[in-house]
Enzyme design. Structure first.
Site, PDB file in Angstrom:
ATOM      1  N   ASP A   1       5.468  68.210  17.583  1.00 58.28           N
ATOM      2  CA  ASP A   1       4.266  68.280  16.752  1.00 58.28           C
ATOM      3  C   ASP A   1       3.216  67.260  17.204  1.00 58.28           C
ATOM      4  O   ASP A   1       2.014  67.541  17.173  1.00 58.28           O
ATOM      5  CB  ASP A   1       4.635  68.054  15.289  1.00 58.28           C
ATOM      6  CG  ASP A   1       5.470  69.191  14.727  1.00 58.28           C
ATOM      7  OD1 ASP A   1       5.280  70.333  15.179  1.00 58.28           O
ATOM      8  OD2 ASP A   1       6.321  68.942  13.850  1.00 58.28           O
TER       9      ASP A   1
ATOM     10  N   ASP B   1      -2.043  68.720  13.962  1.00 56.70           N
ATOM     11  CA  ASP B   1      -1.171  69.880  14.098  1.00 56.70           C
ATOM     12  C   ASP B   1      -0.591  70.202  12.720  1.00 56.70           C
ATOM     13  O   ASP B   1       0.070  69.359  12.107  1.00 56.70           O
ATOM     14  CB  ASP B   1      -0.033  69.598  15.082  1.00 56.70           C
ATOM     15  CG  ASP B   1       0.886  70.797  15.246  1.00 56.70           C
ATOM     16  OD1 ASP B   1       0.535  71.718  15.993  1.00 56.70           O
ATOM     17  OD2 ASP B   1       1.959  70.806  14.595  1.00 56.70           O
TER      18      ASP B   1
ATOM     19  N   GLU C   1      -6.559  73.267  15.038  1.00 52.74           N
ATOM     20  CA  GLU C   1      -6.410  74.610  15.582  1.00 52.74           C
ATOM     21  C   GLU C   1      -7.085  75.628  14.671  1.00 52.74           C
ATOM     22  O   GLU C   1      -7.000  75.537  13.445  1.00 52.74           O
ATOM     23  CB  GLU C   1      -4.928  74.961  15.721  1.00 52.74           C
ATOM     24  CG  GLU C   1      -4.178  74.124  16.728  1.00 52.74           C
ATOM     25  CD  GLU C   1      -2.700  74.430  16.741  1.00 52.74           C
ATOM     26  OE1 GLU C   1      -2.138  74.605  17.811  1.00 52.74           O
ATOM     27  OE2 GLU C   1      -2.109  74.511  15.641  1.00 52.74           O
TER      28      GLU C   1
END
Length: 423
Positions: free
Chosen positions: A384, A185, A288
């Site tokens: 997170d 992340d 991501e």
């Protein structure tokens, strides 16, 4: 599988060699700007753009001109490569993929490329390389070169000269595989958070100190320009000309460039060390697929429809630019490529709102930036870490977005980045 590997070293030229290298970059800049000017004239007169062969023929005429005789002192290949870059840039412009090429200015990306290197030109035993017109130039060899040398690029940054060497290597597909799996992340408060709880933090405070100093120097530069213009209006100084800056202006610009260079070095050092650590430990990495262009859009709006929270959004954009998430992803991707790992890009939607324990998804699960608390099962964890865990879980499913970098699409729509033979 073959791949190009780049090595960058700092050169240690003598004063005479610095002069020769600076002259070569200046000649290349002149030739490139001259070619762009000709192409611009063709565009204004609705004529077809000049091809590389036409520009190369004009280069011979420029060298024969008595007013441009200094072009003969620059390496011919460097000037030819500059014209090739211009020709390629206008092909991209004509196809609509890029905008109109910009004129190059001094002290902004000055460099030149040599595409043909003989084996005797690279003397690794004595830490020196032969550069056309400059002879053998010493360099700091921080690591040995692997593969066949294809080309070199000489560049200057804040008075420091560097050489980038591109080599071609064969990567075997039967190299060792690491079996660790992790989700990542990327954020602002915590730069890189792994699903196992590990946190890698960029030195934001050091970067901010340089940014504060840059703002002060830029104000001084602006005041220096205004003072010069006022004196020129009173006839007490020469008219302001950005092409012939004063010594004070040169000094301020050099100081600003040095601070920017320090920021780049801090960021690149963090990214490369973090990416290497992750690639050496994990063989399956999920991240991501963030759309940073949309995330960093200005909220200023227009006069008719002014934006909201413009100052807060501007600060968020600066914070995102400071940590550079896309550059971090590229660094991890390249480290995994060399180490034989796999990178999977997943859809970022709901990764910070879904409970990894029970699967309940709600915006209320994340009441603050750092805290996650599931409203259904009561699971609590750092937000997170939860986001990184959800990214890893998504990488096991088909919720993966495609990407065009180093990848191939599988039947399930998953994009995997393979490599082997760690360097």
């Amino acid at each position: 599988m073959k791949a190009n590997i780049a090595y960058k070293y700092e050169l240690m030229p003598t004063q005479e060699q610095k002069r020769i290298l600076a002259q070569a970059t200046g000649c290349r800049r002149f030739v490139v700007n001259k070619a762009i000017e000709l192409q611009k004239t063709c565009l204004e007169q609705n004529l077809p753009f000049l091809k590389y062969t036409d520009l190369a023929s004009l280069l011979l005429l420029w060298k024969m001109d008595d007013d441009k005789v200094w072009l003969r002192d620059a390496p011919s290949q460097a000037l030819q490569q500059g014209l090739m870059d211009v020709s390629q840039a206008f092909k991209e412009f004509k196809a609509g993929r890029k905008g109109f090429p910009k004129f190059q200015v001094r002290n902004n990306g000055d460099s030149f490329r040599i595409p043909q290197i003989r084996p005797t030109d690279w003397d690794a035993a004595n830490n020196r390389v032969r550069i056309p017109k400059a002879g053998f130039v010493r360099f700091r060899q921080s690591r040995p070169i692997q593969g066949k040398i294809k080309q070199i690029t000489v560049s200057v940054d804040c008075g420091h000269w560097f050489i980038s060497v591109v080599t071609e290597m064969d990567f075997a597909n039967d190299g060792p595989r690491r079996f660790g799996e992790v989700g990542i992340d990327l954020g602002i408060a915590q730069t890189v958070t792994l699903s196992d709880g590990t946190v890698f933090q960029l030195d934001i405070e050091s970067i901010k100190k340089h940014e504060v100093r840059i703002v002060v120097l830029q104000k001084q530069l602006s005041h220096n320009k205004e003072a010069r213009q006022k004196l020129a209006s009173l006839g007490k100084a020469q008219p302001f000309d950005k092409r012939n800056p004063s010594r004070r202006t040169k000094k301020l610009k050099e100081q600003i460039q040095k601070h920017y260079r320090c920021i780049r070095n801090i960021r690149q050092d963090f990214m490369r060390q973090t990416a290497h650590t992750i690639a050496q430990k994990y063989g399956w990495v999920a991240m991501e697929n963030l759309k940073l262009k949309n995330m960093t859009k200005s909220a200023k709006g227009t006069v008719e429809n002014p934006g909201k929270n413009v100052k807060q959004k501007s600060g968020l954009n600066r914070s995102l630019a400071r940590v550079a998430p896309y550059a971090m992803r590229q660094a991890i991707q390249w480290a995994l490529f060399k180490a034989g790992g796999t990178l999977v890009l997943v859809d970022p939607r709901r990764t910070s709102q879904r409970c990894p324990h029970c699967g309940f998804t709600s915006a209320e699960n994340r009441p603050t930036q750092a805290h996650f608390g599931c409203k259904q099962c009561g699971f609590t964890q750092n937000a997170d870490v939860v986001g990184a865990t959800n990214v890893l879980i998504k990488s096991w499913t088909n919720s993966v977005r495609p990407s065009s970098e180093f990848g191939d699409k599988s039947a399930a729509g998953t994009v995997l980045f393979f490599a082997s033979s760690a360097i």
